[in-house]
Design a protein around this motif. Structure first.
Motif, PDB file in Angstrom:
ATOM      1  N   GLN A 212      39.906  28.657  29.904  1.00  0.00           N
ATOM      2  CA  GLN A 212      40.140  29.294  28.611  1.00  0.00           C
ATOM      3  C   GLN A 212      41.458  30.051  28.550  1.00  0.00           C
ATOM      4  O   GLN A 212      42.081  30.128  27.487  1.00  0.00           O
ATOM      5  CB  GLN A 212      38.991  30.273  28.293  1.00  0.00           C
ATOM      6  N   THR A 213      41.863  30.631  29.671  1.00  0.00           N
ATOM      7  CA  THR A 213      43.002  31.569  29.643  1.00  0.00           C
ATOM      8  C   THR A 213      44.194  31.141  30.483  1.00  0.00           C
ATOM      9  O   THR A 213      45.295  31.674  30.299  1.00  0.00           O
ATOM     10  CB  THR A 213      42.559  32.949  30.156  1.00  0.00           C
ATOM     11  N   GLY A 214      43.967  30.211  31.423  1.00  0.00           N
ATOM     12  CA  GLY A 214      45.048  29.865  32.344  1.00  0.00           C
ATOM     13  C   GLY A 214      45.254  30.913  33.418  1.00  0.00           C
ATOM     14  O   GLY A 214      46.195  30.832  34.209  1.00  0.00           O
ATOM     15  N   ARG A 215      44.368  31.911  33.455  1.00  0.00           N
ATOM     16  CA  ARG A 215      44.466  32.982  34.459  1.00  0.00           C
ATOM     17  C   ARG A 215      43.192  33.007  35.292  1.00  0.00           C
ATOM     18  O   ARG A 215      42.095  32.813  34.759  1.00  0.00           O
ATOM     19  CB  ARG A 215      44.623  34.352  33.783  1.00  0.00           C
ATOM     20  N   PRO A 216      43.297  33.258  36.594  1.00  0.00           N
ATOM     21  CA  PRO A 216      42.088  33.348  37.425  1.00  0.00           C
ATOM     22  C   PRO A 216      41.297  34.598  37.091  1.00  0.00           C
ATOM     23  O   PRO A 216      41.859  35.635  36.715  1.00  0.00           O
ATOM     24  CB  PRO A 216      42.641  33.409  38.853  1.00  0.00           C
ATOM     25  N   ILE A 217      39.969  34.505  37.240  1.00  0.00           N
ATOM     26  CA  ILE A 217      39.125  35.656  36.945  1.00  0.00           C
ATOM     27  C   ILE A 217      39.413  36.807  37.904  1.00  0.00           C
ATOM     28  O   ILE A 217      39.218  37.976  37.575  1.00  0.00           O
ATOM     29  CB  ILE A 217      37.629  35.261  36.975  1.00  0.00           C
ATOM     30  N   SER A 218      39.935  36.504  39.085  1.00  0.00           N
ATOM     31  CA  SER A 218      40.297  37.557  40.040  1.00  0.00           C
ATOM     32  C   SER A 218      41.398  38.459  39.471  1.00  0.00           C
ATOM     33  O   SER A 218      41.461  39.652  39.791  1.00  0.00           O
ATOM     34  CB  SER A 218      40.749  36.950  41.372  1.00  0.00           C
ATOM     35  N   ALA A 219      42.264  37.903  38.604  1.00  0.00           N
ATOM     36  CA  ALA A 219      43.310  38.719  37.982  1.00  0.00           C
ATOM     37  C   ALA A 219      42.688  39.721  37.013  1.00  0.00           C
ATOM     38  O   ALA A 219      43.100  40.884  36.958  1.00  0.00           O
ATOM     39  CB  ALA A 219      44.308  37.824  37.248  1.00  0.00           C
ATOM     40  N   PHE A 220      41.684  39.272  36.257  1.00  0.00           N
ATOM     41  CA  PHE A 220      40.981  40.186  35.355  1.00  0.00           C
ATOM     42  C   PHE A 220      40.282  41.285  36.148  1.00  0.00           C
ATOM     43  O   PHE A 220      40.298  42.451  35.767  1.00  0.00           O
ATOM     44  CB  PHE A 220      39.950  39.419  34.515  1.00  0.00           C
ATOM     45  N   ARG A 221      39.669  40.883  37.278  1.00  0.00           N
ATOM     46  CA  ARG A 221      38.956  41.864  38.095  1.00  0.00           C
ATOM     47  C   ARG A 221      39.921  42.884  38.687  1.00  0.00           C
ATOM     48  O   ARG A 221      39.612  44.067  38.812  1.00  0.00           O
ATOM     49  CB  ARG A 221      38.189  41.166  39.221  1.00  0.00           C
ATOM     50  N   SER A 222      41.091  42.422  39.095  1.00  0.00           N
ATOM     51  CA  SER A 222      42.081  43.315  39.680  1.00  0.00           C
ATOM     52  C   SER A 222      42.524  44.370  38.674  1.00  0.00           C
ATOM     53  O   SER A 222      42.620  45.552  38.989  1.00  0.00           O
ATOM     54  CB  SER A 222      43.285  42.497  40.156  1.00  0.00           C
ATOM     55  N   GLU A 223      42.769  43.926  37.438  1.00  0.00           N
ATOM     56  CA  GLU A 223      43.159  44.870  36.388  1.00  0.00           C
ATOM     57  C   GLU A 223      42.032  45.853  36.111  1.00  0.00           C
ATOM     58  O   GLU A 223      42.254  47.045  35.912  1.00  0.00           O
ATOM     59  CB  GLU A 223      43.495  44.102  35.106  1.00  0.00           C
ATOM     60  N   HIS A 224      40.810  45.325  36.115  1.00  0.00           N
ATOM     61  CA  HIS A 224      39.646  46.151  35.829  1.00  0.00           C
ATOM     62  C   HIS A 224      39.420  47.199  36.916  1.00  0.00           C
ATOM     63  O   HIS A 224      38.882  48.275  36.655  1.00  0.00           O
ATOM     64  CB  HIS A 224      38.406  45.266  35.709  1.00  0.00           C
ATOM     65  N   GLY A 225      39.856  46.912  38.137  1.00  0.00           N
ATOM     66  CA  GLY A 225      39.634  47.819  39.255  1.00  0.00           C
ATOM     67  C   GLY A 225      40.265  49.183  39.076  1.00  0.00           C
ATOM     68  O   GLY A 225      39.889  50.140  39.753  1.00  0.00           O
ATOM     69  N   PHE A 226      41.211  49.296  38.145  1.00  0.00           N
ATOM     70  CA  PHE A 226      41.868  50.576  37.918  1.00  0.00           C
ATOM     71  C   PHE A 226      41.143  51.426  36.869  1.00  0.00           C
ATOM     72  O   PHE A 226      41.551  52.532  36.559  1.00  0.00           O
ATOM     73  CB  PHE A 226      43.321  50.346  37.468  1.00  0.00           C
ATOM     74  N   ALA A 227      40.065  50.853  36.297  1.00  0.00           N
ATOM     75  CA  ALA A 227      39.339  51.567  35.243  1.00  0.00           C
ATOM     76  C   ALA A 227      38.699  52.838  35.795  1.00  0.00           C
ATOM     77  O   ALA A 227      38.257  52.889  36.943  1.00  0.00           O
ATOM     78  CB  ALA A 227      38.267  50.663  34.642  1.00  0.00           C
ATOM     79  N   GLU A 228      38.646  53.852  34.971  1.00  0.00           N
ATOM     80  CA  GLU A 228      38.044  55.133  35.348  1.00  0.00           C
ATOM     81  C   GLU A 228      36.524  54.998  35.427  1.00  0.00           C
ATOM     82  O   GLU A 228      35.897  54.436  34.529  1.00  0.00           O
ATOM     83  CB  GLU A 228      38.406  56.185  34.300  1.00  0.00           C
ATOM     84  N   ARG A 229      35.936  55.505  36.493  1.00  0.00           N
ATOM     85  CA  ARG A 229      34.482  55.514  36.594  1.00  0.00           C
ATOM     86  C   ARG A 229      33.945  56.798  35.966  1.00  0.00           C
ATOM     87  O   ARG A 229      34.471  57.873  36.209  1.00  0.00           O
ATOM     88  CB  ARG A 229      34.050  55.405  38.057  1.00  0.00           C
ATOM     89  N   HIS A 230      32.886  56.650  35.194  1.00  0.00           N
ATOM     90  CA  HIS A 230      32.384  57.778  34.414  1.00  0.00           C
ATOM     91  C   HIS A 230      31.296  58.565  35.128  1.00  0.00           C
ATOM     92  O   HIS A 230      30.947  59.652  34.687  1.00  0.00           O
ATOM     93  CB  HIS A 230      31.839  57.279  33.074  1.00  0.00           C
ATOM     94  N   TYR A 231      30.733  58.002  36.200  1.00  0.00           N
ATOM     95  CA  TYR A 231      29.601  58.638  36.855  1.00  0.00           C
ATOM     96  C   TYR A 231      29.856  58.811  38.347  1.00  0.00           C
ATOM     97  O   TYR A 231      30.603  58.051  38.963  1.00  0.00           O
ATOM     98  CB  TYR A 231      28.334  57.790  36.668  1.00  0.00           C
ATOM     99  N   GLU A 232      29.182  59.811  38.892  1.00  0.00           N
ATOM    100  CA  GLU A 232      29.112  59.959  40.347  1.00  0.00           C
ATOM    101  C   GLU A 232      27.714  59.513  40.741  1.00  0.00           C
ATOM    102  O   GLU A 232      26.733  60.138  40.350  1.00  0.00           O
ATOM    103  CB  GLU A 232      29.354  61.414  40.752  1.00  0.00           C
ATOM    104  N   ALA A 233      27.627  58.425  41.473  1.00  0.00           N
ATOM    105  CA  ALA A 233      26.325  57.813  41.731  1.00  0.00           C
ATOM    106  C   ALA A 233      25.966  57.843  43.208  1.00  0.00           C
ATOM    107  O   ALA A 233      26.802  57.562  44.071  1.00  0.00           O
ATOM    108  CB  ALA A 233      26.305  56.372  41.230  1.00  0.00           C
TER     109      ALA A 233
END
Length: 304
Positions: free
Chosen positions: A169-190
């Motif tokens: 669909q995108t021409g980009r590997p899903i690992s690239a999406f995951r890598s970008e997502h890895g910088f997202a702020e976590r909202h909880y301490e679990a």
């Protein structure tokens, strides 16, 4: 100053391991409320086959997102994340502690880490992969996304196809999406915990539980859902226990055949859950009820 994160106790692990019983004991001892993270207990009318808490258990401790939506709703991980976040905020505002309990790993991951911002699924595109074996699909994936391919087994067909779908669909590997997502702020301490049960013992419990579901009226429950007009094709009625009994009611399976299929598929599901959670490196695996005092001590210390 960074906003203080809400603390969550997360009780995960395979079905039949005793999570619900442990959650009740802990909730009563520390003044907590329970948020359901089981993708089938979300549905109203699916009680016996999902091993929902009993009326007495629901009365002992407030439970949230149990019997929350009608069976025709296609409730997703993103839906769960939105609804659970609102419930957790409300519980926290009242000064109560939160215990998230369930075996749906994707729901827990969505809540704690968010969801990767990749495109929606495309059923037409997915059908192109139906004729290929898992090994063939994994090889295709290795050519376009070696990072993701290295993490997957050829039997993990769902994730392999999803990764191929995203690339198509995108021409980009899903690992690239995951890598970008890895910088997202976590909202909880679990604090994440799971109950360790030997596989043979877990399978014995699951077989017994299926027999108990039949004694408790699983066939009548499914018959009632079908009579109410709910289609066998709904996500809720395609779940383990419901699809087999629906097939029996339609004359496609003898009852004993349906029961054996439920037991087999429940064991397989538990095995997949164990595999999922065993890959999480931040889960504490503990024995229950043997180690309840130790578990309780950890939990009290965590919530401070």
């Amino acid at each position: 100053m960074a906003e203080e994160k809400i603390k969550l106790l997360v009780l995960a692990g395979p079905t039949g391991s005793g999570k619900s019983a442990l959650a009740l004991r802990l909730a009563e001892s520390i003044g907590a409320e329970i948020v359901n993270a089981d993708s089938m207990q979300i549905y109203r009318g699916l009680d016996i086959g999902t091993a929902k808490p009993s009326a007495e258990e629901l009365a002992r401790v407030p439970h949230h997102l149990v019997s929350f939506v009608s069976p025709e709703v296609n409730f997703s991980a993103s839906d769960f994340r939105r609804e659970a976040a609102a419930v957790i905020e409300e519980i926290h505002r009242r000064g109560r502690k939160v215990i998230v309990v369930g075996g749906t790993g994707l729901y827990i991951r969505a809540l704690l880490e968010g969801l990767v911002d990749s495109p929606e699924g495309d059923p037409e595109l997915r059908r192109q992969f139906e004729g290929s074996s898992g090994a063939e699909l994994l090889q295709k994936l290795a050519e376009v996304d070696p990072e993701t391919a290295a993490r997957l087994h050829q039997n993990d067909r769902v994730r392999i196809v999803r990764a191929l779908e995203v690339f198509a669909q995108t021409g980009r590997p899903i690992s690239a999406f995951r890598s970008e997502h890895g910088f997202a702020e976590r909202h909880y301490e679990a604090l994440k915990m799971a109950i360790r049960v030997e596989r043979e013992e877990l399978y014995r419990r699951l077989n017994q539980r299926v027999d108990q579901m039949l004694r408790d009226g699983l066939v009548a429950e499914v018959a009632g859902l079908v009579a109410a007009g709910y289609s066998r094709e709904l996500k809720a009625l395609r779940s383990i226990g419901y699809k087999e009994i629906a097939a029996h009611l339609a004359g496609e399976l003898a009852l004993d055949e349906a029961v054996e299929l439920i037991k087999r598929d429940t064991r397989r599901y538990a095995k997949r859950q164990m595999t999922w959670f065993s890959r999480e490196n931040d889960i504490y695996w503990l024995e229950y009820p043997e180690s309840f005092a130790t578990i309780q001590e950890h939990v009290i210390e965590f919530f401070g």
